[in-house]
Design an enzyme around this catalytic site. Structure first.
Site, PDB file in Angstrom:
ATOM      1  N   GLY A 132       4.753 -17.042 -10.433  1.00 14.15           N
ATOM      2  CA  GLY A 132       3.629 -17.897 -10.063  1.00 14.15           C
ATOM      3  C   GLY A 132       2.886 -18.463 -11.254  1.00 14.15           C
ATOM      4  O   GLY A 132       2.513 -19.642 -11.271  1.00 14.15           O
TER       5      GLY A 132
ATOM      6  N   ASN B 274      -7.104 -14.734  -4.496  1.00 14.55           N
ATOM      7  CA  ASN B 274      -6.394 -13.471  -4.668  1.00 14.55           C
ATOM      8  C   ASN B 274      -7.293 -12.245  -4.600  1.00 14.55           C
ATOM      9  O   ASN B 274      -6.840 -11.161  -4.271  1.00 14.55           O
ATOM     10  CB  ASN B 274      -5.629 -13.467  -6.001  1.00 14.55           C
ATOM     11  CG  ASN B 274      -6.515 -13.846  -7.172  1.00 14.55           C
ATOM     12  OD1 ASN B 274      -7.200 -14.868  -7.137  1.00 14.55           O
ATOM     13  ND2 ASN B 274      -6.510 -13.042  -8.199  1.00 14.55           N
TER      14      ASN B 274
ATOM     15  N   THR C  91      20.242 -20.956 -17.685  1.00 11.10           N
ATOM     16  CA  THR C  91      21.025 -20.503 -16.536  1.00 11.10           C
ATOM     17  C   THR C  91      20.102 -19.860 -15.510  1.00 11.10           C
ATOM     18  O   THR C  91      19.252 -19.043 -15.857  1.00 11.10           O
ATOM     19  CB  THR C  91      22.101 -19.486 -16.996  1.00 11.10           C
ATOM     20  OG1 THR C  91      22.891 -20.123 -17.997  1.00 11.10           O
ATOM     21  CG2 THR C  91      22.971 -19.043 -15.841  1.00 11.10           C
TER      22      THR C  91
ATOM     23  N   CYS D 145     -14.207  -2.605 -15.778  1.00 10.67           N
ATOM     24  CA  CYS D 145     -13.435  -1.578 -16.467  1.00 10.67           C
ATOM     25  C   CYS D 145     -11.961  -1.568 -16.073  1.00 10.67           C
ATOM     26  O   CYS D 145     -11.177  -0.851 -16.660  1.00 10.67           O
ATOM     27  CB  CYS D 145     -14.051  -0.215 -16.215  1.00 10.67           C
ATOM     28  SG  CYS D 145     -15.471   0.046 -17.273  1.00 10.67           S
TER      29      CYS D 145
ATOM     30  N   HIS E 289       7.119 -11.772  -5.540  1.00 11.29           N
ATOM     31  CA  HIS E 289       6.702 -10.368  -5.462  1.00 11.29           C
ATOM     32  C   HIS E 289       5.464 -10.128  -4.602  1.00 11.29           C
ATOM     33  O   HIS E 289       5.056  -8.995  -4.406  1.00 11.29           O
ATOM     34  CB  HIS E 289       6.528  -9.769  -6.868  1.00 11.29           C
ATOM     35  CG  HIS E 289       5.340 -10.258  -7.623  1.00 11.29           C
ATOM     36  ND1 HIS E 289       4.228  -9.491  -7.844  1.00 11.29           N
ATOM     37  CD2 HIS E 289       5.105 -11.448  -8.226  1.00 11.29           C
ATOM     38  CE1 HIS E 289       3.358 -10.173  -8.561  1.00 11.29           C
ATOM     39  NE2 HIS E 289       3.866 -11.355  -8.796  1.00 11.29           N
TER      40      HIS E 289
ATOM     41  N   GLN F 190      -0.964 -16.341  -3.256  1.00 10.82           N
ATOM     42  CA  GLN F 190      -1.403 -15.341  -2.269  1.00 10.82           C
ATOM     43  C   GLN F 190      -1.232 -15.821  -0.831  1.00 10.82           C
ATOM     44  O   GLN F 190      -1.237 -15.010   0.089  1.00 10.82           O
ATOM     45  CB  GLN F 190      -2.878 -14.981  -2.498  1.00 10.82           C
ATOM     46  CG  GLN F 190      -3.146 -14.229  -3.779  1.00 10.82           C
ATOM     47  CD  GLN F 190      -2.592 -12.807  -3.785  1.00 10.82           C
ATOM     48  OE1 GLN F 190      -2.333 -12.213  -2.731  1.00 10.82           O
ATOM     49  NE2 GLN F 190      -2.391 -12.252  -4.962  1.00 10.82           N
TER      50      GLN F 190
END
Lengths: 408, 141
Positions: free
Chosen positions: A71, A151, A237, A325, A201, A179
């Site tokens: 993406g 997302n 390829t 964090c 994915h 998404q």
């Protein structure tokens, strides 16, 4: 320990039916699609079938699909490519403040190359409004890029309306649908989309393969120079096993879209109701209605998100947060800040994203584990007492996890 | 992870001799320390922390390091020493999430202020918090 995976917006587990087509493509179908002998012809045929499957998910023609490495690559290819191809016509791009970094950082790069970029604000639900898009258009605008669904908070943007504005003004329209593809009914014709990014994915496919839809007639320079693969747009390829797997994932996502959405919506609402019933001072982030079927994003006020994530992980649950964090920076989610959340509330966000495989038992497990974690962290939080006036132990009746109580 | 999973000395001291609070919500970390002092020795210490795993862990170990120490010893504790007692922190956590020694020092300053004692020899490790480009400056409280 039981593991419950609730971070499907980050990545999904591969569908066995996708793996089933991918393994023979790796093991047996080894021909180079660019050659002319039998093995090559078989490989080429598989590649083109996969292209048609991808196109089928979004209402495109097979010839308008370019396979990419994912993406982010598709987003880069779209923005940088349009900027290069149409830069002489104008130097202005419109996007939103809540885009993925694949868009935002590419825009920052383009600004350094001399392009002007307007970053549209969003409302409290994370929506970019068509009216704002209309107002931002300038005579030199060459591209509008607005994500199909966010997302982090799952808000689905009014893409058809924005696309109509772009089409009317003859401005190219790109949407990052990473998404949304496979979760929302997308039709590039109906939605007036000129370029669209998606990836495998997020829809039970493998990592490292995605696609860019490029409407016929739209100019784009090659992303990679070399051979003539992917109609000259991306030399090298082809990743045949990846493309075949993406194709199958798209076919399955399209065929099962309604069924999967019905399943996930039911669980999503059950999860949200459970969180609100069991934990006080929780805020829903994102649009209450116009949101992805698999996305729950809440701020558990007065605590910091990373603590929740670590404790959920210790309990066997994988989740995500817009906490600073967890991002490697010290600022919390740019999406939540753009929606007007204060820093403390943004730091306490928790994203739980479902898949078609998520079960009610998974949600019940989360609903069993999360409330005592929130209690534990609130008891520890000086902000909770300062703002609510009592400590979490007094406010919440179940004190089993209370470290203060335990010490006494 | 142990000090995050099983934080020691969480809570408040109702009749604390000194209370110190550092950090801010913009930065994502607020630490509040409570100390009880008897004859110049920290006999009890509690903390409350809003922050990430590292913030909770550093708060916990700082209270363990300070308990039983004299005020003179405790005020020499640095944020760096607290991080080292945890066997180090990732670089990104070395900023706002590691304020625990400062919270302790703020509590000692409060203790000394209340007793009319000189506290000019106590320096907070302000510079340690250079990571919050847009947040920390001047917002300690």
């Amino acid at each position: 320990m039981k593991r419950v995976y609730l971070d499907n917006a980050a990545t999904t587990k591969i569908d066995p039916r996708v793996l089933e087509v991918m393994v023979p493509a790796l093991r047996d179908n080894f021909g180079n699609p660019s050659s002319i002998y039998a093995e090559a012809r078989t490989a080429k045929k598989a590649l083109e079938e996969a292209r048609a499957q991808v196109a089928g998910l979004i209402g495109a023609k097979a010839g308008e699909v370019i396979f990419t490495g994912g993406g982010s690559e598709a987003d880069n290819m779209a923005l940088r490519g349009i900027a290069e191809a149409y830069g002489k016509k104008g130097g202005h791009i419109i996007t939103s403040k809540v885009e993925h970094h694949a868009i935002l950082h590419t825009c920052e790069y383009l600004q350094k190359q001399g392009f002007a970029v307007t970053y549209l604000p969003v409302d409290e639900f994370g929506l970019t409004t068509p009216e704002d898009v209309k107002q931002a258009i300038r005579p030199d605008t060459i591209l509008i890029s607005i994500m199909y669904a966010n997302n982090e908070v799952g808000t689905i943007m009014p893409i058809r309306e924005i696309g109509a504005i772009a089409r009317e003004r003859k401005i190219l329209f790109h949407t990052d649908a990473v998404q949304a593809a496979g979760h929302v009914d997308i039709d590039v014709e109906r939605d007036n989309i000129d370029l669209l990014s998606l990836t495998a994915h997020k829809i039970q496919g493998p990592k490292g393969v995605g696609a860019l839809y490029l409407r016929k007639g739209v100019k784009l320079p090659p992303l990679i120079h070399g051979g003539g693969q992917e109609r000259g747009f991306r030399a090298g390829t082809e990743n045949l096993p990846g493309a075949v797997a993406l194709g199958k994932a798209c076919e399955l996502a399209g065929a099962e879209l309604e069924k999967n959405n019905a399943h996930m919506e039911k669980l999503r609402d059950y999860l949200l109701d459970g969180i609100f019933a069991k934990i006080p001072y929780v805020k829903l982030n994102g649009h209450p209605k116009m949101r992805l079927s698999n996305n729950v994003n809440v701020s558990v006020r007065y605590i910091e998100g990373e603590g929740m994530l670590l404790r959920l992980d210790m309990a066997g649950i994988s989740a995500s947060s817009g906490s600073a964090c967890t991002s490697g920076s010290l600022d919390p989610s740019h999406v939540l800040l753009a929606m007007g959340l204060d820093h403390a509330t943004a730091h306490g966000s928790l994203r739980l994203t479902l898949s078609p495989e998520t079960s009610k038992e998974d949600i019940d497990y989360l609903l069993e584990k999360l409330p005592p974690i929130a209690e534990f962290l609130r008891v520890m939080s000086p902000v909770y007492k300062a703002e609510v006036g009592v400590c979490g132990r007094q406010e919440l009746k179940n004190c089993a996890a209370c470290p203060v109580g335990r010490e006494k | 992870m142990d000090h995050f999973a099983n934080p020691r000395n969480v809570g408040e001291i109702a009749d604390a001799d000194g209370i110190g609070e550092v950090g801010n919500p913009v930065c994502g970390d607020i630490m509040k320390f409570f100390i009880k002092v008897d004859n110049g020795i920290i006999t009890d210490i509690k903390f409350k922390t809003f922050g990430c795993g590292a913030a909770i862990a550093t708060s916990s170990i700082a209270t363990e390091l300070a308990r039983g120490k004299s005020i003179a010893e405790a005020q020499r504790l640095t944020n760096k020493a607290v991080a080292e007692a945890l066997d180090g922190l990732p670089p990104v956590k070395m900023h706002c999430s590691n304020l625990a020694a400062d919270a302790l020092k703020a509590a000692i300053i409060d203790y000394k202020k209340k007793r009319g004692l000189d506290y000019s020899d106590i320096r907070l490790d302000d510079d340690e918090c250079g990571g919050c480009e847009n947040a920390c400056a001047g917002q300690r409280h």
